[in-house]
Design a protein around this motif. Structure first.
Motif, short mmCIF file in Angstrom:
data_model
loop_
_atom_site.label_atom_id
_atom_site.label_comp_id
_atom_site.label_asym_id
_atom_site.label_seq_id
_atom_site.Cartn_x
_atom_site.Cartn_y
_atom_site.Cartn_z
N TYR A 1 41.95 44.18 39.27
CA TYR A 1 43.09 45.41 40.47
C TYR A 1 43.11 43.68 41.39
CZ TYR A 1 43.02 49.22 38.79
OH TYR A 1 43.21 51.07 38.15
N LEU A 2 44.31 43.62 41.47
CA LEU A 2 44.74 42.69 43.07
C LEU A 2 45.67 42.88 43.94
CD1 LEU A 2 44.33 39.72 44.28
CD2 LEU A 2 46.91 38.91 42.87
N LEU A 3 45.27 43.17 44.81
CA LEU A 3 45.58 43.61 46.39
C LEU A 3 45.26 42.78 46.99
CD1 LEU A 3 43.00 45.63 45.43
CD2 LEU A 3 43.03 46.86 47.80
N GLN A 4 47.18 43.10 47.85
CA GLN A 4 47.49 42.33 48.99
C GLN A 4 46.78 43.04 50.61
OE1 GLN A 4 51.33 41.56 49.28
NE2 GLN A 4 51.44 40.03 50.56
N VAL B 1 42.65 40.57 47.25
CA VAL B 1 41.32 41.11 47.13
C VAL B 1 41.08 41.37 45.96
CG1 VAL B 1 39.42 42.57 48.07
CG2 VAL B 1 41.11 41.59 49.68
N HIS B 2 40.73 40.97 45.63
CA HIS B 2 39.65 41.23 43.19
C HIS B 2 39.41 42.23 43.46
CE1 HIS B 2 42.05 37.10 42.15
NE2 HIS B 2 42.34 37.93 41.17
N VAL B 3 39.26 43.26 43.04
CA VAL B 3 38.03 44.00 42.57
C VAL B 3 38.52 44.69 40.60
CG1 VAL B 3 38.08 47.11 42.93
CG2 VAL B 3 39.33 45.31 44.34
N ARG B 4 36.68 44.82 40.77
CA ARG B 4 36.22 45.31 39.08
C ARG B 4 35.70 46.79 39.98
NH1 ARG B 4 32.38 41.10 37.96
NH2 ARG B 4 34.24 39.76 37.79
N LEU B 5 36.19 47.34 39.12
CA LEU B 5 36.10 48.56 38.60
C LEU B 5 34.58 48.39 37.70
CD1 LEU B 5 38.72 50.72 38.26
CD2 LEU B 5 37.69 50.35 40.25
N LYS B 6 33.87 50.11 38.18
CA LYS B 6 32.34 50.01 37.64
C LYS B 6 32.64 51.13 35.78
CE LYS B 6 29.42 50.94 41.69
NZ LYS B 6 28.29 51.92 42.38
N ASP B 7 33.45 51.48 35.92
CA ASP B 7 34.00 52.21 34.70
C ASP B 7 35.39 52.25 34.41
OD1 ASP B 7 34.96 54.60 34.97
OD2 ASP B 7 33.07 54.97 35.65
N HIS B 8 36.34 52.21 33.23
CA HIS B 8 37.22 51.98 33.64
C HIS B 8 37.57 53.65 32.55
CE1 HIS B 8 36.69 47.86 33.45
NE2 HIS B 8 37.67 47.87 33.93
N GLN B 9 37.47 54.55 33.45
CA GLN B 9 37.71 55.65 32.77
C GLN B 9 39.06 56.22 33.27
OE1 GLN B 9 35.46 57.70 30.04
NE2 GLN B 9 34.97 55.73 29.69
N GLU B 10 39.81 57.08 32.44
CA GLU B 10 40.88 57.87 33.13
C GLU B 10 40.35 57.97 34.60
OE1 GLU B 10 45.16 60.01 32.50
OE2 GLU B 10 43.54 60.15 30.93
N ALA B 11 40.17 59.11 34.54
CA ALA B 11 39.80 59.85 36.27
C ALA B 11 39.15 58.45 36.61
CB ALA B 11 38.25 60.54 35.89
N SER B 12 38.64 58.09 36.62
CA SER B 12 37.86 55.94 38.12
C SER B 12 39.11 55.49 38.27
CB SER B 12 36.76 55.81 36.95
OG SER B 12 35.27 56.32 36.55
#
Length: 153
Positions: A107-110, A70-81
């Protein structure tokens, strides 16, 4: 730090393949007596080269028939997120591995699951995380090489 001589490399290879080998069995295989082998193993543990011992379980016999990448993209890359996302993933037992990656995704998740219904329930929990922007899944059809033995340099 322990020197990785020929004997230490051999010990690391042996215990990766079978961590249940006794000190005496390992000693026979590397050509030393049990006491020096025990000292070497203890030193390799103290130096962090051996992080632990575990059993390798049969995924299918446990009813976990599906492996998904599973590839995941985050909405932002702030440290807290980032920290919040990573903590959420650590708490998901279905996630075997999680890596930050370069490219279009973060991210890549297995992930393992019993079936498609189980996977759908898991992916819905991932979608509910407020930090997740995009998810792309690839289902593994067949494992070609699935061991986790590290090459010993």
């Amino acid at each position: 730090m322990t020197k990785l001589d020929k004997t230490n490399r051999h010990l690391l290879e042996l215990i990766q393949k079978d961590a249940r080998l006794s000190t005496h069995e390992l000693a026979d295989l590397v050509g030393l007596s049990a006491s020096p082998v025990a000292r070497r193993l203890r030193q390799l543990e103290d130096d962090g080269l051996i992080e632990g011992y575990r059993a390798h379980l049969n995924q299918r016999k446990l009813g976990l028939h599906i492996t998904t990448f599973v590839h995941v993209r985050l909405k932002d890359h702030q440290e807290a997120s980032v920290l919040a996302f990573e903590q959420s993933v650590r708490e998901m037992s279905a996630v075997l591995n999680c890596h930050t990656v370069s490219g279009a995704y973060d991210y890549l998740l297995q992930v393992v699951s019993q079936d498609l219904v189980d996977y759908e329930q898991w992916v819905r929990s991932l979608q509910r995380l407020p930090l997740v922007s995009h998810i792309d899944s690839s289902f593994a059809i067949r494992g070609v090489k699935t061991n986790d033995f590290l090459p010993i340099p």
